[in-house]
Scaffold this active site. Structure first.
Site, PDB file in Angstrom:
ATOM      1  N   ALA A 241     -70.607  39.033 -94.520  1.00 23.88           N
ATOM      2  CA  ALA A 241     -71.303  37.931 -95.191  1.00 23.88           C
ATOM      3  C   ALA A 241     -70.239  36.959 -95.692  1.00 23.88           C
ATOM      4  O   ALA A 241     -69.283  37.373 -96.357  1.00 23.88           O
ATOM      5  CB  ALA A 241     -72.120  38.451 -96.362  1.00 23.88           C
ATOM      6  N   LYS A 242     -70.413  35.691 -95.387  1.00 23.73           N
ATOM      7  CA  LYS A 242     -69.476  34.689 -95.913  1.00 23.73           C
ATOM      8  C   LYS A 242     -70.005  34.279 -97.288  1.00 23.73           C
ATOM      9  O   LYS A 242     -70.639  33.236 -97.470  1.00 23.73           O
ATOM     10  CB  LYS A 242     -69.363  33.496 -94.948  1.00 23.73           C
ATOM     11  CG  LYS A 242     -68.191  32.586 -95.255  1.00 23.73           C
ATOM     12  CD  LYS A 242     -67.988  31.608 -94.120  1.00 23.73           C
ATOM     13  CE  LYS A 242     -67.062  30.467 -94.505  1.00 23.73           C
ATOM     14  NZ  LYS A 242     -65.680  30.841 -94.749  1.00 23.73           N
ATOM     15  N   SER A 243     -69.770  35.184 -98.213  1.00 25.99           N
ATOM     16  CA  SER A 243     -70.286  35.029 -99.568  1.00 25.99           C
ATOM     17  C   SER A 243     -69.224  34.390-100.453  1.00 25.99           C
ATOM     18  O   SER A 243     -68.025  34.695-100.318  1.00 25.99           O
ATOM     19  CB  SER A 243     -70.648  36.422-100.092  1.00 25.99           C
ATOM     20  OG  SER A 243     -70.447  36.501-101.473  1.00 25.99           O
TER      21      SER A 243
ATOM     22  N   TYR B 217     -64.540  35.281-101.917  1.00 22.97           N
ATOM     23  CA  TYR B 217     -63.383  34.392-102.039  1.00 22.97           C
ATOM     24  C   TYR B 217     -62.627  34.584-103.350  1.00 22.97           C
ATOM     25  O   TYR B 217     -61.569  33.976-103.549  1.00 22.97           O
ATOM     26  CB  TYR B 217     -63.796  32.949-101.738  1.00 22.97           C
ATOM     27  CG  TYR B 217     -64.061  32.853-100.251  1.00 22.97           C
ATOM     28  CD1 TYR B 217     -63.057  32.480 -99.381  1.00 22.97           C
ATOM     29  CD2 TYR B 217     -65.262  33.302 -99.718  1.00 22.97           C
ATOM     30  CE1 TYR B 217     -63.260  32.497 -98.010  1.00 22.97           C
ATOM     31  CE2 TYR B 217     -65.476  33.329 -98.345  1.00 22.97           C
ATOM     32  CZ  TYR B 217     -64.473  32.921 -97.502  1.00 22.97           C
ATOM     33  OH  TYR B 217     -64.656  32.961 -96.136  1.00 22.97           O
TER      34      TYR B 217
END
Ligand SMILES: Cc1ncc(COP(=O)(O)O)c(C=O)c1O
Length: 320
Positions: free
Chosen positions: A158-160, A164
């Site tokens: 998931a590019k959550s 980051y």
């Protein structure tokens, strides 16, 4: 690079002036990282502006939202159209594209369900992520003391926005210690990825990259580079890679929407290969740039032109 602060931003179906695109401080995403996002690029090709692999980016956006049980009020077609329309409204020929799906303003329990799912798209001009020189000379990087997330903790696929936090720790450590970038290992000590880019290793002209199970984001540039490498006749192996493969490599390079294809010249102060971009990296980098600029045929249909009437036959080599 600071934002110019002009133009329109798309929020929940409306076009809003840049200065007015604000959310409430009590929005869930600010407190609990309940957002997913994408980063794509529009290139000014020889046949006009085109977004590189927009379908794949919006699909991954919705996949990320699904993992976090966020029901997007806009589907793949609607978000893709919003991106295309927004580029036209803002008059960009090339830009970086940032769609977001996030939990907005309602209440602040950890439970995100009461909060609305909001969708936004913003664009800005973003040049080279590293210096222009790095494209040929390569980067000096270190293995981070921070690992990527363990499996079954924060889902790496998931590019959550929450992931980051880990990327920032990797990046800050590298910069503070005088490196350009950091490479993270997974919790087993095997190679994972950079703070915001996937990684490839070349040894004896065979290309290796860690699999999705090594706590990587399943990168769209990574997928494109695997395809390009195979098209060029290289053998590509997606396999678990021990840390020391980095030190023994003939070539190592990062790939990602932001960094495109960027060589690495040293890792932990150990020189990689000749200490600058190697021949395999150069070949792949060249083909990648040729495709995104429209200088090579778009054999895999990766470019989505803003003007859909640009006939497919024109999308071949025109500049040579
Ligand atoms: C952690 C991480 N890995 C890999 C990538 C590369 O992915 P993509 O090629 O889809 O941009 C990115 C960039 O978004 C990233 O943030």
């Amino acid at each position: 690079m600071a934002f110019p602060g002009t133009g329109k931003i798309w929020i929940n179906g409306s076009l809003v002036d840049w200065a007015d695109a604000q959310i409430h401080i009590a929005s869930h995403v600010i407190h609990y990282g309940s957002g997913v996002f994408e980063g794509a690029r529009c290139y000014n090709t020889v046949n006009g502006p085109a977004v590189f692999r927009l379908d794949a980016h919006i699909r991954r956006l919705l996949d990320s939202a699904k993992i976090y049980r966020m029901e997007s009020p806009y589907d793949q077609a609607a978000i893709s159209q919003a991106v295309i329309d927004l580029i036209k409204v803002n008059g960009f020929k090339q830009c970086y594209i940032r769609p977001l799906i996030y939990r907005g303003y309602d209440s602040l329990g950890v439970n995100p369900f009461p909060c609305p799912v909001d969708v936004a798209v913003m664009l800005w001009e973003w040049g080279a992520y590293f210096t222009k020189e790095a494209i040929e000379e390569g980067l000096n990087v270190k293995i981070s003391t921070w690992s990527r997330m363990a499996p079954n903790t924060m889902p790496a696929m998931a590019k959550s926005v929450a992931n980051y936090a880990n990327s920032q720790l990797i990046k800050m450590e590298a910069i503070t210690e005088g490196y350009d970038e950091g490479i993270a290992l997974d919790v087993d000590g095997n190679l994972s990825e950079g703070s915001g880019q996937n990684i490839f290793i070349v040894r004896d002209r065979v290309i290796h990259t860690p699999p999705v199970g090594s706590s990587i984001l399943s990168g769209i540039t990574r997928d494109s580079v695997v395809t390009i490498a195979k098209d060029l006749g290289f053998e590509v192996r997606e396999q678990v890679l021990p840390r020391e493969m980095l030190y023994l490599a003939d070539e190592v390079f990062f790939v990602g929407t932001a960094v495109e294809v960027t060589p690495i010249r040293s890792i932990d102060k150990i020189q990689v290969g000749s200490g600058r971009r190697g021949p395999v990296t150069e070949q792949i980098q060249q083909r990648f740039f040729d495709i995104v600029r429209g200088d090579a045929p778009d054999a895999h249909g990766w470019l989505q032109y803003l003007d859909p009437t640009a006939p497919a036959t024109l999308r071949a080599v025109t500049r040579r």
